[in-house]
Motif scaffolding. Structure first.
Motif, PDB file in Angstrom:
ATOM      1  N   SER A  37       0.836  -1.196   0.000  1.00 10.88           N
ATOM      2  CA  SER A  37       0.000   0.000   0.000  1.00 10.88           C
ATOM      3  C   SER A  37       0.873   1.249   0.000  1.00 10.88           C
ATOM      4  N   ALA A  38       0.600   2.138  -0.955  1.00  7.22           N
ATOM      5  CA  ALA A  38       1.395   3.353  -1.104  1.00  7.22           C
ATOM      6  C   ALA A  38       0.822   4.160  -2.262  1.00  7.22           C
ATOM      7  N   VAL A  39       1.338   5.368  -2.413  1.00 11.16           N
ATOM      8  CA  VAL A  39       1.096   6.119  -3.642  1.00 11.16           C
ATOM      9  C   VAL A  39       2.204   5.729  -4.621  1.00 11.16           C
ATOM     10  N   TYR A  40       1.805   5.330  -5.804  1.00 10.95           N
ATOM     11  CA  TYR A  40       2.751   4.899  -6.818  1.00 10.95           C
ATOM     12  C   TYR A  40       2.931   6.015  -7.849  1.00 10.95           C
ATOM     13  N   TYR A  41       4.186   6.300  -8.160  1.00  9.65           N
ATOM     14  CA  TYR A  41       4.535   7.367  -9.100  1.00  9.65           C
ATOM     15  C   TYR A  41       5.341   6.797 -10.259  1.00  9.65           C
ATOM     16  N   CYS A  42       5.060   7.279 -11.463  1.00  9.88           N
ATOM     17  CA  CYS A  42       5.911   6.918 -12.580  1.00  9.88           C
ATOM     18  C   CYS A  42       6.888   8.062 -12.849  1.00  9.88           C
ATOM     19  N   ASN A  43       7.978   7.702 -13.456  1.00  9.26           N
ATOM     20  CA  ASN A  43       9.075   8.641 -13.692  1.00  9.26           C
ATOM     21  C   ASN A  43       9.746   8.268 -15.003  1.00  9.26           C
ATOM     22  N   PHE A  44       9.903   9.260 -15.858  1.00  9.72           N
ATOM     23  CA  PHE A  44      10.618   9.053 -17.121  1.00  9.72           C
ATOM     24  C   PHE A  44      11.887   9.884 -17.049  1.00  9.72           C
ATOM     25  N   ARG A  45      13.018   9.289 -17.346  1.00  8.51           N
ATOM     26  CA  ARG A  45      14.266  10.039 -17.266  1.00  8.51           C
ATOM     27  C   ARG A  45      15.257   9.519 -18.303  1.00  8.51           C
ATOM     28  N   GLY A  46      16.134  10.423 -18.704  1.00  8.43           N
ATOM     29  CA  GLY A  46      17.156  10.069 -19.666  1.00  8.43           C
ATOM     30  C   GLY A  46      18.346  10.994 -19.541  1.00  8.43           C
ATOM     31  N   SER A  47      19.493  10.507 -19.911  1.00 12.28           N
ATOM     32  CA  SER A  47      20.726  11.282 -19.802  1.00 12.28           C
ATOM     33  C   SER A  47      20.624  12.570 -20.610  1.00 12.28           C
ATOM     34  N   GLY A  48      20.837  13.688 -19.941  1.00 10.28           N
ATOM     35  CA  GLY A  48      20.804  14.970 -20.621  1.00 10.28           C
ATOM     36  C   GLY A  48      19.424  15.431 -21.033  1.00 10.28           C
ATOM     37  N   ARG A  49      18.405  14.773 -20.512  1.00  8.52           N
ATOM     38  CA  ARG A  49      17.017  15.115 -20.894  1.00  8.52           C
ATOM     39  C   ARG A  49      16.231  15.521 -19.661  1.00  8.52           C
ATOM     40  N   PRO A  50      15.115  16.219 -19.855  1.00 11.58           N
ATOM     41  CA  PRO A  50      14.260  16.557 -18.701  1.00 11.58           C
ATOM     42  C   PRO A  50      13.721  15.288 -18.045  1.00 11.58           C
ATOM     43  N   THR A  51      13.463  15.389 -16.753  1.00 13.77           N
ATOM     44  CA  THR A  51      12.848  14.293 -16.001  1.00 13.77           C
ATOM     45  C   THR A  51      11.385  14.622 -15.764  1.00 13.77           C
ATOM     46  N   TYR A  52      10.534  13.627 -15.929  1.00 13.54           N
ATOM     47  CA  TYR A  52       9.096  13.825 -15.764  1.00 13.54           C
ATOM     48  C   TYR A  52       8.549  12.890 -14.686  1.00 13.54           C
ATOM     49  N   TRP A  53       7.575  13.408 -13.938  1.00 10.09           N
ATOM     50  CA  TRP A  53       6.908  12.639 -12.885  1.00 10.09           C
ATOM     51  C   TRP A  53       5.403  12.630 -13.125  1.00 10.09           C
ATOM     52  N   GLY A  54       4.788  11.504 -12.795  1.00 11.27           N
ATOM     53  CA  GLY A  54       3.344  11.439 -12.770  1.00 11.27           C
ATOM     54  C   GLY A  54       2.809  12.026 -11.477  1.00 11.27           C
ATOM     55  N   GLN A  55       1.482  12.155 -11.402  1.00 12.82           N
ATOM     56  CA  GLN A  55       0.852  12.787 -10.245  1.00 12.82           C
ATOM     57  C   GLN A  55       0.662  11.817  -9.090  1.00 12.82           C
ATOM     58  N   GLY A  56       0.832  10.551  -9.355  1.00 18.32           N
ATOM     59  CA  GLY A  56       0.678   9.542  -8.319  1.00 18.32           C
ATOM     60  C   GLY A  56      -0.698   8.897  -8.355  1.00 18.32           C
ATOM     61  N   THR A  57      -0.731   7.620  -8.039  1.00 15.86           N
ATOM     62  CA  THR A  57      -1.991   6.893  -7.937  1.00 15.86           C
ATOM     63  C   THR A  57      -1.950   6.017  -6.690  1.00 15.86           C
ATOM     64  N   GLN A  58      -3.036   6.050  -5.930  1.00 14.48           N
ATOM     65  CA  GLN A  58      -3.084   5.355  -4.643  1.00 14.48           C
ATOM     66  C   GLN A  58      -3.382   3.873  -4.839  1.00 14.48           C
ATOM     67  N   VAL A  59      -2.591   3.060  -4.191  1.00 14.21           N
ATOM     68  CA  VAL A  59      -2.840   1.614  -4.130  1.00 14.21           C
ATOM     69  C   VAL A  59      -3.018   1.254  -2.662  1.00 14.21           C
ATOM     70  N   THR A  60      -4.155   0.656  -2.346  1.00 12.09           N
ATOM     71  CA  THR A  60      -4.438   0.233  -0.982  1.00 12.09           C
ATOM     72  C   THR A  60      -4.776  -1.251  -0.982  1.00 12.09           C
ATOM     73  N   VAL A  61      -4.042  -2.010  -0.183  1.00 14.13           N
ATOM     74  CA  VAL A  61      -4.250  -3.455  -0.098  1.00 14.13           C
ATOM     75  C   VAL A  61      -4.755  -3.778   1.296  1.00 14.13           C
ATOM     76  N   SER A  62      -5.939  -4.315   1.377  1.00  7.73           N
ATOM     77  CA  SER A  62      -6.528  -4.653   2.674  1.00  7.73           C
ATOM     78  C   SER A  62      -6.196  -6.093   3.051  1.00  7.73           C
ATOM     79  N   SER A  63      -6.084  -6.291   4.353  1.00  2.67           N
ATOM     80  CA  SER A  63      -5.730  -7.639   4.831  1.00  2.67           C
ATOM     81  C   SER A  63      -6.965  -8.489   5.055  1.00  2.67           C
TER      82      SER A  63
END
Length: 116
Positions: free
Chosen positions: A90-116
């Motif tokens: 359970s956490a907020v999951y973020y994606c990230n795109f990155r490359g050498s010498g290039r801008p880095t991009y982040w997603g806004q996040g998506t919540q994942v909740t796992v109940s027991s």
């Protein structure tokens, strides 16, 4: 300008599955490394999995054998298939795109909740 849009999070019972998607709007180089991070409340943001432009993958030990990262370069999209989910995933999951010498991009996040 490039934006990353995530989807696929939600609430699931332990042992269940979810598939996260992260799509880049606009044109983006296929040379980018695509990465999934997660952040639980009160904890630092940790790398979960990555995939190179050539398809090489890495995973944190805690998700090996349960999570699979993949990418579709034609769609500028990265996926995270999560199986056998545990409450500790359970956490907020973020994606990230990155490359050498290039801008880095982040997603806004998506919540994942796992109940027991």
């Amino acid at each position: 300008q490039v934006h990353l849009v995530e989807s696929g999070g939600g609430l699931v019972q332990a042992g269940g599955s979810l598939r996260l998607s992260c799509a880049a709007s606009g044109s983006i180089s296929n040379s980018y490394v695509m990465v999934w991070y997660r952040q639980a409340p009160g904890k630092q943001r940790d790398l979960v999995a990555s995939i190179s432009s050539g398809g090489a993958t890495t995973y944190v030990d805690s998700v090996k054998g349960r999570f699979t990262i993949s990418r579709d370069n034609a769609k500028n999209t990265v996926y995270l298939q999560m199986n056998s989910l545990k409450p500790k995933d359970s956490a907020v999951y973020y994606c990230n795109f990155r490359g050498s010498g290039r801008p880095t991009y982040w997603g806004q996040g998506t919540q994942v909740t796992v109940s027991s």
